[in-house]
Design a protein around this motif. Structure first.
Motif, mmCIF file in Angstrom:
data_model
loop_
_atom_site.group_PDB
_atom_site.id
_atom_site.type_symbol
_atom_site.label_atom_id
_atom_site.label_comp_id
_atom_site.label_asym_id
_atom_site.label_seq_id
_atom_site.Cartn_x
_atom_site.Cartn_y
_atom_site.Cartn_z
ATOM 1 N N ALA A 1 0.878 -1.135 -0.131
ATOM 2 C CA ALA A 1 -0.001 -0.143 -0.150
ATOM 3 C C ALA A 1 0.895 1.306 -0.024
ATOM 4 O O ALA A 1 0.516 2.272 -0.640
ATOM 5 C CB ALA A 1 -0.977 0.115 1.092
ATOM 6 N N TYR A 2 1.947 1.150 0.765
ATOM 7 C CA TYR A 2 3.067 2.537 0.777
ATOM 8 C C TYR A 2 3.374 2.760 -0.528
ATOM 9 O O TYR A 2 3.598 3.676 -0.943
ATOM 10 C CB TYR A 2 3.778 2.180 1.938
ATOM 11 C CG TYR A 2 4.886 3.138 1.855
ATOM 12 C CD1 TYR A 2 4.730 4.330 2.582
ATOM 13 C CD2 TYR A 2 6.140 2.837 1.281
ATOM 14 C CE1 TYR A 2 6.049 5.512 2.490
ATOM 15 C CE2 TYR A 2 7.478 3.818 1.468
ATOM 16 C CZ TYR A 2 6.950 4.836 1.816
ATOM 17 O OH TYR A 2 8.035 5.961 1.883
ATOM 18 N N LEU B 45 2.183 1.894 -3.327
ATOM 19 C CA LEU B 45 1.312 2.306 -4.189
ATOM 20 C C LEU B 45 0.891 3.911 -4.263
ATOM 21 O O LEU B 45 0.752 4.356 -5.018
ATOM 22 C CB LEU B 45 -0.225 1.607 -4.145
ATOM 23 C CG LEU B 45 -0.197 0.387 -4.684
ATOM 24 C CD1 LEU B 45 -1.449 -0.317 -4.385
ATOM 25 C CD2 LEU B 45 0.044 0.216 -6.121
#
Length: 83
Positions: free
Chosen positions: A76-77, A79
């Motif tokens: 997620a980081y 992205l």
């Protein structure tokens, strides 16, 4: 578990997540520890929702769950940080 145990557990989980998913992420050791600790919480929540269990102590099942959570956070980081 005490706070020192969580920090050591987070360091191990964060290190393993970075080993599985290498890349040029900033932050160094502190970010790796934070990633691992947060990954334990995320992994515990996801594991509980899916019926796999949660982080219950210093054991291999909990470590696996924490590493999966750290991998989710690392993904997620990356992205969000993508240029």
């Amino acid at each position: 578990m005490g706070i020192l145990s969580w920090i050591i557990f987070g360091l191990i989980a964060g290190f393993l997540a970075k080993w599985v998913m290498p890349g040029r992420d900033g932050g160094g050791m502190i970010m790796t520890i934070i990633l691992g600790i947060a990954g334990a919480f995320v992994g515990g929540w996801v594991g509980t929702q899916l019926g796999f269990g949660s982080v219950t102590g210093f054991n291999l099942g909990s470590l696996f769950t924490a590493v999966i959570g750290a991998l989710i956070l690392l993904f997620a980081y990356r992205l969000i940080k993508k240029p």
